[in-house]
Enzyme design. Sequence first.
Site, short mmCIF file in Angstrom:
data_model
loop_
_atom_site.label_atom_id
_atom_site.label_comp_id
_atom_site.label_asym_id
_atom_site.label_seq_id
_atom_site.Cartn_x
_atom_site.Cartn_y
_atom_site.Cartn_z
N GLU A 92 25.23 -1.61 23.00
CA GLU A 92 24.60 -2.67 23.78
C GLU A 92 24.15 -3.80 22.87
O GLU A 92 23.77 -3.58 21.71
CB GLU A 92 23.40 -2.12 24.54
CG GLU A 92 23.81 -1.12 25.61
CD GLU A 92 22.62 -0.49 26.36
OE1 GLU A 92 22.84 -0.04 27.48
OE2 GLU A 92 21.50 -0.45 25.82
N CYS A 105 20.61 -10.26 20.14
CA CYS A 105 20.14 -9.07 19.43
C CYS A 105 21.32 -8.10 19.36
O CYS A 105 21.81 -7.65 20.40
CB CYS A 105 18.97 -8.48 20.21
SG CYS A 105 18.35 -6.94 19.52
N CYS A 112 21.14 6.15 16.23
CA CYS A 112 20.41 5.88 14.99
C CYS A 112 19.87 7.19 14.43
O CYS A 112 19.47 8.08 15.18
CB CYS A 112 19.24 4.92 15.28
SG CYS A 112 18.37 4.40 13.78
N CYS A 116 12.61 7.24 14.84
CA CYS A 116 11.29 6.67 15.15
C CYS A 116 10.80 7.20 16.50
O CYS A 116 11.55 7.24 17.48
CB CYS A 116 11.36 5.15 15.18
SG CYS A 116 11.92 4.47 13.60
N CYS A 119 11.06 5.15 19.97
CA CYS A 119 12.31 4.42 20.22
C CYS A 119 13.31 5.29 20.98
O CYS A 119 13.57 6.43 20.59
CB CYS A 119 12.91 3.99 18.89
SG CYS A 119 14.57 3.30 19.04
N GLY A 164 20.42 1.08 16.05
CA GLY A 164 20.79 1.42 14.68
C GLY A 164 19.95 0.76 13.62
O GLY A 164 19.20 -0.18 13.89
N GLU A 165 20.07 1.30 12.40
CA GLU A 165 19.38 0.74 11.22
C GLU A 165 20.44 -0.02 10.42
O GLU A 165 21.31 0.61 9.78
CB GLU A 165 18.76 1.90 10.42
CG GLU A 165 18.43 1.60 8.98
CD GLU A 165 17.43 0.45 8.79
OE1 GLU A 165 16.34 0.48 9.37
OE2 GLU A 165 17.77 -0.49 8.03
N SER A 218 10.05 -3.24 10.04
CA SER A 218 9.31 -2.54 11.09
C SER A 218 8.22 -1.73 10.40
O SER A 218 8.51 -0.73 9.75
CB SER A 218 10.25 -1.59 11.85
OG SER A 218 11.26 -2.33 12.46
N LEU A 219 6.99 -2.15 10.57
CA LEU A 219 5.89 -1.50 9.86
C LEU A 219 5.20 -0.47 10.77
O LEU A 219 5.14 0.70 10.46
CB LEU A 219 4.91 -2.58 9.39
CG LEU A 219 4.14 -2.29 8.11
CD1 LEU A 219 5.08 -1.97 6.97
CD2 LEU A 219 3.28 -3.49 7.76
N HIS A 220 4.66 -0.95 11.87
CA HIS A 220 4.11 -0.11 12.94
C HIS A 220 2.90 0.75 12.59
O HIS A 220 2.39 1.47 13.45
CB HIS A 220 5.19 0.76 13.58
CG HIS A 220 6.42 -0.02 13.99
ND1 HIS A 220 6.35 -1.26 14.57
CD2 HIS A 220 7.74 0.26 13.87
CE1 HIS A 220 7.58 -1.71 14.81
NE2 HIS A 220 8.43 -0.81 14.39
N ASN A 294 6.61 -1.02 25.17
CA ASN A 294 7.25 -0.96 26.49
C ASN A 294 7.25 0.49 26.95
O ASN A 294 8.02 1.30 26.42
CB ASN A 294 8.71 -1.43 26.38
CG ASN A 294 8.79 -2.89 26.07
OD1 ASN A 294 8.32 -3.72 26.83
ND2 ASN A 294 9.37 -3.20 24.92
N CYS A 337 12.67 -4.33 23.34
CA CYS A 337 12.74 -3.71 22.02
C CYS A 337 12.60 -2.19 22.10
O CYS A 337 11.70 -1.67 22.75
CB CYS A 337 11.60 -4.29 21.19
SG CYS A 337 11.77 -3.92 19.48
#
Length: 346
Positions: A92, A105, A112, A116, A119, A164-165, A218-220, A294, A337
């Site tokens: 996608e 995007c 992936c 995470c 996700c 994916g990364e 991506s820290l989070h 989300n 996201c």
Amino acid sequence: MRNSKNLRDYTLEELEALFTNRGLPGYRGRQVFKWLLKPVSDFAELTDLPKNLRQELAQEFSLFIPAVKKVETAQDGTQKLALELADGEVIECVLIPEEDHYTLCVSSQVGCAMGCAFCLTARMGFRRNLWPHEILGQVLRAKELLDQKKSPKPLRNIVFMGMGEPLANYENLIKTLKTLLHPKGFNFSKRRVTVSTAGLVPQIKRLGHEVTVRLAVSLHAACDEIRSRLMPINQRYPLTELLEACRSFPLPRGWRITFEYILLKGVNDTAQDARRLADILRGIPAKINLIPFNEHPLLPFKCPEERAILAFQETLLARGFVATVRKSRGRDISAACGQLATRLAA
Ligand code: SF4
């Protein structure tokens, strides 16, 4: 399965070399490269090449572009394209309308491996890396869609924030970026191409020396304990190593690294988290992008209340950081996201 090499997997320089190695003039490579920037998938369409050369190429190579399987349009105009690859896998990409342009995007892998916790793509597991032609194919299909709509707004920004990364598919990413940025290629501005990573430190170190693009991390979480719970990659490359790689990332003047921070209620959204975040980012040219989570039935997290989100932002602003709260786009079509996961989206 894939049985012939796709010509969009070659950079311009590689195509020139491919032709000269066969005793053909290098300009033939440049001629073919121009066609690769259009949605052509049949060698018969390469009308300025001699017929026998077209036939020769068709026997050995492919011009396959992932096929559009489905396009969903959200109320805010965001469009999610599901594309089918030659081996039947589906990926996608998301086309997001901005004031005077579009942002695309793109996905860099099928599934992936990073795992995470917040996700949906992670739930698919890792299936395979995407080839350059499969990443560029997303750009071609999005441009085609805009042409069909006769959109006055151009596709100007590319963000590697889909499935994916990207840095785990490093060689294919670099080739793709070369074609996206090359003046004779898609000619995107380096300011408008962003590679987002969960924090693969060795590849971050390589990236800045091989190509100039925007970096998003991506820290989070602002401490190892919470980050390792949310992002298993933190056990391999903890925060000190990651932030050291960010500190030494070669940034053109005036550029900042974007730090993505998904706000999860009761997990990483307290005033102490915000202060810690400011402390660990001090000295790095940073822009902090706060992303209200989300919510999804398959994921065990909640989005904080609006006032908690604003208080978190305020703490960062008061400490002199640029901190924005990302507007969620395409929520009603699961295009937001962390929600790209074809095989899970029922
Ligand atoms: S957030 Fe990104 S890196 Fe993490 S699992 Fe999802 S797609 Fe992979």
